[in-house]
Design an enzyme around this catalytic site. Structure first.
Site, short mmCIF file in Angstrom:
data_model
loop_
_atom_site.label_atom_id
_atom_site.label_comp_id
_atom_site.label_asym_id
_atom_site.label_seq_id
_atom_site.Cartn_x
_atom_site.Cartn_y
_atom_site.Cartn_z
N ASP A 133 78.79 4.22 25.68
CA ASP A 133 78.63 3.68 27.03
C ASP A 133 80.27 3.21 27.46
OD1 ASP A 133 77.85 2.28 29.35
OD2 ASP A 133 76.02 1.69 28.30
N ASP A 157 79.59 3.53 33.04
CA ASP A 157 79.13 2.26 33.73
C ASP A 157 79.61 2.46 35.25
OD1 ASP A 157 77.54 -0.39 33.61
OD2 ASP A 157 79.48 -1.00 34.08
N GLU A 213 76.70 6.15 35.95
CA GLU A 213 75.79 5.40 36.56
C GLU A 213 76.54 5.13 38.04
OE1 GLU A 213 74.04 0.80 36.48
OE2 GLU A 213 76.25 1.14 35.77
N HIS A 258 68.23 -0.85 30.58
CA HIS A 258 68.67 -2.35 30.18
C HIS A 258 68.72 -3.11 31.35
CE1 HIS A 258 72.51 -0.26 31.30
NE2 HIS A 258 72.67 -1.37 31.29
N ASP A 259 68.71 -2.65 32.66
CA ASP A 259 68.78 -3.09 33.90
C ASP A 259 67.47 -3.47 34.48
OD1 ASP A 259 71.55 -4.11 33.52
OD2 ASP A 259 72.36 -2.48 34.60
#
Length: 556
Positions: free
Chosen positions: A99, A200, A257, A330-331
């Site tokens: 990530d 990210d 993302e 995860h969000d």
């Protein structure tokens, strides 16, 4: 047919390391815990493991605030532990995706420690600094995590920009030296042998350099920053440069993302001929249940608009770009609680149905840890139980400004909060779900006694076994990877029906998103087709689709 690529044919499994498996009893998941569970992931059938950040971090935002990109957070282990994980994964033909968090660093990163010292520090322009405006913040932007997006620094009597936490200052991508440093970091990890990167909020790296005030709606505390930070003026230039200087030199999987993007934007970020990324995560289907307080609402995802949005992305990227497919990460809260039915009666069926709907589409599927078990949202009783910075800040902002009552916010957090995805992985029915022998960093969902991996692995009727079968089908039937997508009965209020077609091979996928049975006449051309997977395990009546039923017909 479009060009074949390994990353198009892969299934990705996301691990949130803090909550996956604790190997040393400190209550926090770690790298050795992941290594110990590689055989579980190999058995499931996934190809790629995406690991949320494990770099050195003060942990303000659970590792998304990085203080050293080339070191491992001590809670997670050592670089030797990481090297062992990488080696053991590769022995099993499992690939590892890191990530990358490059929009911002931690305020404890050496670059920022230097940057804030003085105006003439060599690292000053590594970050975005502005003078006060009329004695206040440079503009009216709000942070994603509540409060202003600007933080005052006494050392130089100036403000720095932080789109997220004040401990996450935004990097200045306009500075050539910053970009060179970041590309070197990517190259360092590639040389180590990692197989790709999830990037990210990568579409925030280029800001409109005039930094104007955002439009402010009535009742809002801050102006709209999105037009000035998302898909900015130089973002494609930066990504093409990154691709040319590093990414193109390795055979990687890359996914960005990207919030606030359209399919047109995605064609640029992840077009087959644009030399940027392989694919992007878009959020259009994940924002359908937002309300007046943004994500904090009890609205349900409207079904027909959901089908239309997912189909729009399927149609518009056909032949020119590649979709990433996901329900959870995860969000995001657990999908069976959000879009299915997490009651005892329908949890298994609706979990399997949602898995079918997702994994039969065109694109690379992403499974989030525990999704393959049908893990659910948890009811957190009080604010003391929550750990997520976004939740804690939102509670203070909305309650303090009398925009919501305390009980109302806790209800919203239980429905939409990120901590739902972060409760520990449920391995077995022993204490703490087999996640840790210590005290877990966040509470375990009490339903681990009957929702856990150990009880499902050898049960042919379990959610786990069903996901395993879905993954196997994707690997066996080329049309499920490369076939075109077509939506049928787009306005049907209960059924999601679509086809996948490649040459003479065609599949019909029918998913009932409700707890009531529906009559549906199977199209004539599929009357003789074989049912290759069905979450009820038998077809009783071809013209009745049972509650939360999922059926896939295969015609050759």
């Amino acid at each position: 047919m479009e060009e074949k690529k390994w990353w198009k044919e892969s299934v990705v499994y996301q691990i949130y390391p803090r909550s996956f498996m604790d190997s040393n009893g400190d209550g926090i998941g770690d790298l050795n815990g992941i290594t110990n569970k590689l055989d579980y992931l190999k058995d499931l059938g996934v190809d790629v493991i995406w690991i949320s950040p494990v770099y050195e971090s003060p942990n303000d935002d659970n590792g998304y605030d990085i203080s050293d990109y080339k070191a491992i957070m001590k809670e997670f282990g050592t670089m030797e532990d990481f090297d062992r994980l990488l080696s053991e994964a590769h022995k099993r033909n499992l690939k590892i995706v890191m990530d990358l968090v490059f929009n911002h660093t931690s305020d404890e990163h050496p670059w920022f420690v230097e940057s804030r010292k003085s105006l003439d520090n060599p690292y000053r322009d590594y970050y975005i600094w502005k003078n006060p405006k009329e004695g206040k913040e440079p503009n009216n932007w709000g942070s994603w995590f509540s409060g202003s997006a600007w933080e005052y620094s006494e050392e130089t009597d100036m403000y720095y920009l932080h789109i997220f936490s004040k401990k996450q200052p935004d990097l200045n991508w306009e500075n050539d030296k910053v970009r060179e440093e970041l590309y070197r970091i990517i190259d360092w990890w590639c040389k180590k042998g990692v197989d790709g990167f999830r990037m990210d909020v990568i579409n925030f790296i280029s800001k409109v350099q005039s930094f104007p005030d955002g439009q402010k709606e009535k009742g809002q505390l801050y102006g709209d920053k999105i037009p000035y930070i998302a898909n900015g003026p130089r973002v494609h230039e930066f990504l093409q440069e990154m691709n040319e200087k590093v990414l193109s030199k390795y055979d990687l999987i890359t996914v960005g993302e990207t919030t606030h993007v359209t399919p047109e934007d995605a064609k640029q970020y992840a077009g087959f001929d644009t030399q940027e990324l392989n694919m992007v995560f878009q959020f259009e289907h994940m924002t359908l249940d937002f309300g007046e307080l943004g994500k904090w609402s009890d609205k349900k995802i409207p079904f027909v608009p959901l089908k239309k949005i997912l189909s729009k992305w399927q149609y518009e990227l056909e032949g020119c770009g590649w979709n990433s497919l996901y329900w959870e990460n995860h969000d995001q809260p657990r999908i069976v609680s959000r879009l299915g039915d997490d009651s005892l009666k329908y949890r298994d069926l609706s979990s399997k149905m949602l898995g079918t709907c997702l994994l039969m589409m065109k694109g690379t599927p992403y499974i989030y840890q525990g999704q393959e078990l049908g893990m659910t949202n948890m009811e957190f009783k009080s604010m003391e139980d929550f750990r997520d910075l976004e939740i804690l800040n939102a509670y203070n902002e909305f309650v303090d400004n009398k925009l919501a009552e305390p009980e109302e916010m806790i209800r919203y957090f239980n429905l939409k909060g990120r901590d739902n995805a972060r409760t520990p992985m449920q391995w077995d029915d022993s204490e703490n779900a087999g996640f840790t022998k210590g005290t877990p960093w966040i509470k375990v969902n009490p339903n681990y006694t009957y929702i856990n991996a150990n009880s499902q692995i050898n049960d042919s009727n379990s959610v786990y076994s069903y996901y395993k079968e879905l993954i196997r089908l994707r690997k066996e039937i080329e049309a499920l990877v490369y076939g075109t997508y077509a939506l049928l009965d787009e306005n049907h209020e209960s059924l999601y029906i679509y086809t996948r077609t490649l040459g003479s091979t065609s599949l019909l996928i029918i998913c009932n998103f409700t707890e009531t049975e529906k009559s549906y006449t199977i199209p004539k051309e599929y009357e003789e087709a074989k049912v290759i997977i069905n979450n009820y395990r038998n077809r009783a009546n071809d013209n009745i689709i049972r509650p939360y039923e999922a059926i896939v017909y295969h015609k050759i």
